[in-house]
Design an enzyme around this catalytic site. Sequence first.
Site, mmCIF file in Angstrom:
data_model
loop_
_atom_site.group_PDB
_atom_site.id
_atom_site.type_symbol
_atom_site.label_atom_id
_atom_site.label_comp_id
_atom_site.label_asym_id
_atom_site.label_seq_id
_atom_site.Cartn_x
_atom_site.Cartn_y
_atom_site.Cartn_z
ATOM 1 C CD GLU A 88 -2.969 -1.224 2.216
ATOM 2 O OE1 GLU A 88 -4.011 -1.861 2.015
ATOM 3 O OE2 GLU A 88 -2.718 -0.659 3.291
ATOM 4 C CB CYS A 126 0.854 6.765 11.299
ATOM 5 S SG CYS A 126 2.355 6.133 12.063
#
Length: 378
Positions: free
Chosen positions: A97, A346
């Site tokens: 990703e 994150c």
Amino acid sequence: MTNAIDKKVNLLDLNREGIKEFFREMGEKPFRAEQVMKWLYHFCVDDFDEMTNLNKALREKLKQVAEIRAPEVREQQQSSDGTIKFAMTLFDGQDVETVWIPEGDRATLCVSSQVGCALECTFCSTGAQGFNRNLSVAEIIGQVWRVNQLLGAYGKTGIKPVTNVVMMGMGEPLLNLNNVVPAMELMLDDLGFGLSKRRVTLSTSGVVPALEKLRERIDVMLAISLHAPDDELRNEIVPINKKYNIEEFLASSRRYVEQSKAQRKVTVEYVMLDHVNDSTDQAHALAKTLKDTPSKINLIPFNPFPGSDYGRSSNSRIDRFAKVLMEYGLTVMVRKTRGDDIDAACGQLVGDVIDRTKRILKRQQKQRGGEAIAVKTT
């Protein structure tokens, strides 16, 4: 030229010197390499016939011995804040990703360096899924290349979508040093993407020997994933600390910054885990731990993922933590969470990627009669 006809060379695997050597082996002048690099990175061209300042004979020759191949976008999701998460299919069918984060006149691309991660940080979705393999140079730089091409590259719309790159996607970059460094060289090279040293950041959890090697090879911005004020807690949540403790990690980081022309302070990343590492006592301890390290601290609200044992610190606890650090004269920032509604924030990068990867590996193993697949980790 070694194996050039048997196997085409992916030009995205080569930095400037590599491409020049490739053209020398073809019997061509070095300036031809520079022309091709401009087409590759300034215009994101993947068809040799579009390289109109090359003569037809050379274009035909290149078709025989070379290719321009980047990861393909299998799927993309756009967050309500404009962040886009790309599921990129690699050359063996596995996925990673990549996240594009726009903000004002800049757009940061969060790039992956491995399929999965071996470090097993307990608050990270990628680490919880295990490690499969390293990405090649082309698979790393190709993420930047593909997003630039897809969103409107140089010379096509006048837009330059990627202005900053952070090596903070899936994987530990320093465990793939030999591919990450050439990829970052292409990010910095004027014939590549031409980003300044201050616009390329590598984040590491503390592979100290590789950090020492990084210092000798390239100068970019360094961010360190610390996440704890002391070894006792860090051993628990960032297991590599048992091998390279905080003192060793910070000392190596200081040596890197002392030599760097890109930065004067280490960027310290600290994910805020509710009632785990976010007390005022721990803030005082962190400030004391960093007393000899010129640093700026990036407090990162934890982004939950399925199966996680942690919660996100409240805003009030984050504020108190930040105020304590500032009392010591430290520069503190609280990272704005981006893309969490599409699992692009994150620590969330994994989505269905690992499940798909496992299916592919099982299929490959079956095709090989159950033979184990070797995985390099360094």
